[in-house]
Design a protein around this motif. Structure first.
Motif, PDB file in Angstrom:
ATOM      1  N   ILE A 188       0.715  -1.195   0.393  1.00  8.26           N
ATOM      2  CA  ILE A 188       0.027  -0.076  -0.344  1.00  8.26           C
ATOM      3  C   ILE A 188       0.821   1.480   0.398  1.00  8.26           C
ATOM      4  N   THR A 189       2.269   0.957  -0.239  1.00 10.73           N
ATOM      5  CA  THR A 189       2.926   2.574   0.089  1.00 10.73           C
ATOM      6  C   THR A 189       3.557   2.823  -2.100  1.00 10.73           C
ATOM      7  N   PRO A 190       3.433   3.808  -2.117  1.00 14.28           N
ATOM      8  CA  PRO A 190       4.223   3.941  -3.214  1.00 14.28           C
ATOM      9  C   PRO A 190       5.379   3.329  -3.829  1.00 14.28           C
ATOM     10  N   ILE A 191       5.888   2.396  -3.492  1.00 16.85           N
ATOM     11  CA  ILE A 191       7.052   1.277  -4.188  1.00 16.85           C
ATOM     12  C   ILE A 191       6.697   1.266  -6.015  1.00 16.85           C
ATOM     13  N   MET A 192       6.089  -0.195  -6.089  1.00 15.23           N
ATOM     14  CA  MET A 192       5.880   0.065  -7.346  1.00 15.23           C
ATOM     15  C   MET A 192       5.087   0.904  -8.257  1.00 15.23           C
ATOM     16  N   PHE A 193       3.995   1.327  -7.355  1.00 14.61           N
ATOM     17  CA  PHE A 193       3.026   2.666  -7.857  1.00 14.61           C
ATOM     18  C   PHE A 193       3.397   3.978  -8.259  1.00 14.61           C
ATOM     19  N   ARG A 194       3.258   4.630  -8.985  1.00 12.64           N
ATOM     20  CA  ARG A 194       3.800   6.366  -8.866  1.00 12.64           C
ATOM     21  C   ARG A 194       2.309   6.448  -8.099  1.00 12.64           C
ATOM     22  N   PRO A 195       2.242   6.958  -6.996  1.00 13.99           N
ATOM     23  CA  PRO A 195       1.072   8.509  -5.864  1.00 13.99           C
ATOM     24  C   PRO A 195       0.182   8.594  -6.750  1.00 13.99           C
ATOM     25  N   TYR A 216       4.888   9.118   3.364  1.00 11.73           N
ATOM     26  CA  TYR A 216       5.912  10.128   3.852  1.00 11.73           C
ATOM     27  C   TYR A 216       7.412  10.107   3.963  1.00 11.73           C
ATOM     28  N   LEU A 217       7.720   9.160   4.704  1.00  6.02           N
ATOM     29  CA  LEU A 217       9.523   8.343   4.787  1.00  6.02           C
ATOM     30  C   LEU A 217       9.592   8.249   3.282  1.00  6.02           C
ATOM     31  N   LEU A 218       8.884   7.656   2.612  1.00  6.55           N
ATOM     32  CA  LEU A 218       9.183   7.319   1.498  1.00  6.55           C
ATOM     33  C   LEU A 218       9.750   8.487   0.946  1.00  6.55           C
ATOM     34  N   GLU A 219       8.807   9.487   0.559  1.00  4.07           N
ATOM     35  CA  GLU A 219       8.583  10.576  -0.324  1.00  4.07           C
ATOM     36  C   GLU A 219       9.986  11.457   0.119  1.00  4.07           C
ATOM     37  N   ILE A 220      10.353  11.734   0.859  1.00  4.29           N
ATOM     38  CA  ILE A 220      11.094  12.897   1.635  1.00  4.29           C
ATOM     39  C   ILE A 220      12.428  11.986   1.180  1.00  4.29           C
ATOM     40  N   VAL A 221      12.585  10.851   0.753  1.00  4.40           N
ATOM     41  CA  VAL A 221      14.529  10.348  -0.112  1.00  4.40           C
ATOM     42  C   VAL A 221      14.050  10.188  -1.389  1.00  4.40           C
ATOM     43  N   ARG A 222      12.706   9.747  -2.046  1.00  7.70           N
ATOM     44  CA  ARG A 222      13.060   9.597  -2.998  1.00  7.70           C
ATOM     45  C   ARG A 222      12.704  10.390  -3.532  1.00  7.70           C
ATOM     46  N   ASP A 223      12.067  11.275  -3.678  1.00  7.68           N
ATOM     47  CA  ASP A 223      12.106  12.769  -4.374  1.00  7.68           C
ATOM     48  C   ASP A 223      12.775  13.457  -4.850  1.00  7.68           C
ATOM     49  N   PRO A 224      14.200  14.162  -3.561  1.00 11.74           N
ATOM     50  CA  PRO A 224      15.562  14.483  -3.884  1.00 11.74           C
ATOM     51  C   PRO A 224      15.869  13.766  -5.027  1.00 11.74           C
ATOM     52  N   LEU A 225      16.156  12.548  -5.143  1.00 15.43           N
ATOM     53  CA  LEU A 225      16.627  11.953  -6.568  1.00 15.43           C
ATOM     54  C   LEU A 225      16.083  11.670  -7.838  1.00 15.43           C
ATOM     55  N   LEU A 226      14.973  12.184  -7.304  1.00 10.84           N
ATOM     56  CA  LEU A 226      14.386  11.972  -9.108  1.00 10.84           C
ATOM     57  C   LEU A 226      14.266  13.427  -9.643  1.00 10.84           C
TER      58      LEU A 226
END
Lengths: 267, 277
Positions: B205-212, B229-239
Motif C-alpha cells: 500500500i506504499t508507492p513503491i511499485m506504483f506512483r502516488p 511520507y518517509l519514502l517521499e522525502i528521500v525519493r523525490d530529491p533523487l528523482l
C-alpha cells in the motif's frame, strides 16, 4: 520502582576506594511460559479474558530471587557467598555486577567491576580467536589499541598458538574454556565477582588458572566468591554471607557461618 | 590495563524522570560508540564470511529484482521503461533501508542476550548496533541507483541536496520505532513475526511499485500511511523533484513526537529487558 542510573565514567583511576552498598534490595523475576510471551495471547486475555482467573495470571510465575538484602561491601572485603542451589547466590552476584537492576530497594556500585560468571557468554562462534579477543576487549570498554594490546598475554596464557587464527566454532570445549577464561581474566578489576572457581580443563590448566585467579584476587579491592568448596572459601575469604531463599540468613566471620550453615543443612 | 569504571548510583526518581534515565543511557551509549561500531562491523563481516561475492551478493539479487519488476510492471502500467526503472530503483532501495531497519531492530535485544546478561553495556548499544549494521548492509544497494541512472541517462538536479535532511529524518524515525520494537519484542516473542507481516502489507500500500498519482482520487490510503511520507522525502530529491513540504512536516512531527514518547518508555522498560531474555 527504584531506578538504576548506570554511567561509565572516564577510564582514569577511581578517585575513591571502591564500594558496593545494597539497601533493602529485591529482585522479583517474572518467568513467562510460551503463552505469557505471546502478544496475541496477552491481548486476548486482556480483552476477552473474562473473570475466571482475573486475580492471578496463570501464565506468569513470579520468583522472589532476592528479598530485602542489605549489605555494605568496602575496600579489603573478601566475601564468600554460601547457600544451597537456588538460594539467590548467582542473582546476588549479577546485582553486585550491575547487570540486574533491582526491582525494589537501592544499590550503589563504585569501582571497576569484573564478574567471572558464564565466561564464554558473548563469544562469536564464527570469529577467530584473535577477533574474539578484540571484540570482548572493546565490549569491556577498552580502546582499539588497548584491546589489541591484550593479545600477547592471551597468546601466552592460552598456549593455543596457531588455533587463535581459526574460528572459535572449531575449538574443543577445553580450548574454548582456555580462551574465554584468558580473556575474562586479562584485565585487573577492583571489584572481582566469582561464581565457583574453574572446574573444567586438564589438570595443568586448572593449576595455571587457579594461580591466575588468585593473582587477581590478591590485587583486587573487593572480592566476592560464590562457592560450595569449604576449603577454598576458608582459604580465600574472611567473611561469609549465607543466602537462604533470596534472603541474607547470616553475615559474619567465615568459620562461624560455615559451621552454622552445615549444622542447619545437616552435612 | 584498566577496566572502565562502573558507577551505579542509586536515585529514587519520580516516574516523570524516566526520560532522564533514558537520556543518561543514550549518552553513555554515544560515549561508548566504539562498542556498537565494532559489533556492527563484525556482524557485517560474519554475515558474508562464507560467501565469495561478499557484501555485493545482496546488491546483485536486488538489482535482478528491480530489473525484472521494472520490465514487467512498465508494461503492466503502460509506462516508459526509461522512466519507470529509475523510479522503482530509488523506491526499492529506500524501502529496503526502511523495512530492514525496522524488522531487524526487533531482534536487537534478543540477539545480544549474551552481552546484556553478562556485561553492563548501556541499553541503547544493541539498538545502535543493529541499526548501523542494517544501514551498512543496505547501503551497498545504493550502487544500483547511479548505475540505473547512467544507463537510462536519467537527469539529477540540485534538489538532490534535500536528500540530506530527508535521510536525517528517516534515521531518527527508524531509531525510535526500532528502540520501541526492540523492547516489546524482548517481552513478547511473537512481535517480530507480526512486524514482518505488517511490513509486507505496507509494501503493497506504499508507492513503491506504483506512483502516488496513479491512485488518483483514492489517495487517502497514502495520506494515512506514514511510510508513504518517509519514502517521499528521500525519493523525490533523487528523482529531481522539489520535495513536498507537507511530507517533510509530517516526518518531522513523527520524529519529534516519537522521540519524546520513546524516552520515558525506554527509561521505564529498557532496564527490565535483562529479566525477559
Amino acid at each position: 520502582m527504584d531506578i538504576l542510573n548506570v554511567a561509565s565514567a572516564k577510564p582514569t583511576m577511581s578517585d575513591s576506594l571502591p564500594y558496593i552498598h545494597l539497601d533493602n534490595t529485591s529482585v522479583i523475576l517474572p518467568i513467562y511460559n510460551a503463552r505469557g510471551r505471546a502478544l496475541k495471547a496477552e491481548l486476548l486475555r486482556r480483552t476477552v479474558g473474562g473473570n475466571l482467573d482475573s486475580s492471578t495470571d496463570p501464565h506468569i510465575v513470579i520468583v522472589r530471587a532476592l528479598d530485602g538484602v542489605t549489605i555494605n561491601l568496602e575496600h579489603g572485603d573478601r566475601i564468600a557467598l554460601i547457600g544451597r542451589n537456588g538460594s539467590g547466590k548467582t542473582t546476588l552476584l549479577r546485582v553486585l555486577a550491575g547487570i540486574y537492576p533491582p526491582t525494589g530497594g537501592t544499590i550503589s556500585i563504585h569501582g571497576r567491576v569484573s564478574a567471572l560468571t558464564d565466561m564464554s557468554m558473548g563469544m562469536d562462534m564464527e570469529a577467530t580467536g584473535y577477533e574474539n579477543v578484540f571484540l570482548r576487549g572493546v565490549v569491556m570498554g577498552l580502546s582499539a589499541a588497548q584491546a589489541e594490546s591484550l593479545i600477547p598475554d592471551i597468546e601466552q596464557f592460552t598456549e593455543l598458538g596457531e588455533y587463535l587464527c581459526l574460528p572459535v566454532r572449531t575449538y574443543s570445549s577445553g580450548m574454548m574454556l582456555r580462551l574465554a577464561f584468558a580473556i575474562s581474566t586479562t584485565v585487573q578489576p577492583e571489584i572481582l565477582l566469582l561464581d565457583e572457581m574453574v572446574g573444567a580443563g586438564d589438570s595443568a590448566f586448572i593449576a595455571k588458572a587457579r594461580d591466575r585467579i588468585e593473582g587477581l584476587i590478591h590485587k583486587s579491592s573487593i572480592m566476592v566468591l560464590a562457592s560450595h568448596d569449604d576449603q577454598l572459601v576458608t582459604r580465600l575469604c574472611t567473611r561469609a554471607i549465607w543466602m537462604d531463599s533470596g534472603r541474607v540468613r547470616a553475615f559474619g566471620p567465615v568459620e562461624e557461618i560455615l559451621a552454622d550453615y552445615h549444622a542447619a543443612v545437616g552435612s | 590495563m584498566l577496566l572502565p569504571l562502573t558507577v551505579v548510583e542509586r536515585c529514587m526518581m519520580e516516574p516523570n524522570s524516566y526520560g532522564q534515565l533514558c537520556i543518561n543511557d543514550l549518552k553513555s551509549s554515544f560515549v561508548g560508540w566504539r562498542v556498537w561500531y565494532t559489533l556492527a562491523l563484525n556482524d557485517v563481516k560474519r554475515r558474508y564470511r562464507r560467501s565469495r561475492l561478499g557484501q555485493f551478493w545482496l546488491t546483485l539479487s536486488m538489482a535482478l529484482t528491480i530489473g525484472g519488476l521494472g520490465l514487467v510492471y512498465s508494461v503492466l502500467f503502460k509506462m516508459n521503461v526509461a522512466e519507470y526503472l529509475p523510479y522503482i530503483s530509488v523506491t526499492f532501495v529506500f524501502w529496503s533501508i526502511i523495512s530492514s531497519g525496522i524488522i531487524e531492530s526487533c531482534s536487537a535485544f534478543i540477539e545480544s542476550e549474551g552481552l546484556i546478561r553478562h556485561t553492563t553495556i548501556p541499553r541503547a548499544t544493541p539498538v545502535f548496533r543493529v541499526q548501523l549494521r542494517s544501514w551498512l548492509i543496505t547501503l551497498h544497494n545504493f550502487a544500483i541507483i547511479p548505475a540505473v541512472f547512467l544507463v537510462f541517462q536519467f537527469p539529477v538536479n540540485w534538489n538532490l541536496l534535500w536528500l540530506i535532511p530527508g535521510l536525517a529524518l528517516v534515521i531518527v524515525n527508524i531509531l525510535w520505532v526500532g528502540y520501541f520494537l526492540a523492547i516489546v519484542s524482548a517481552r513478547f516473542r511473537d512481535v517480530p513475526q507480526i512486524v514482518a507481516s505488517v511490513m509486507q502489507i505496507v509494501f503493497f500500500i506504499t508507492p513503491i511499485m506504483f506512483r502516488p498519482t496513479q491512485l488518483g482520487h483514492n489517495g487517502l490510503v497514502l495520506m494515512l500511511n506514514p511510510f508513504a511520507y518517509l519514502l517521499e522525502i528521500v525519493r523525490d530529491p533523487l528523482l529531481g523533484v522539489t520535495p513536498n513540504a507537507l511530507a517533510f512536516v509530517v516526518c518531522a512531527i513523527m520524529a519529534v513526537v516519537g522521540s519524546l514518547l520513546i524516552l520515558p518508555f525506554a527509561g521505564r522498560y529498557a532496564p527490565r529487558v535483562v529479566y525477559w531474555l
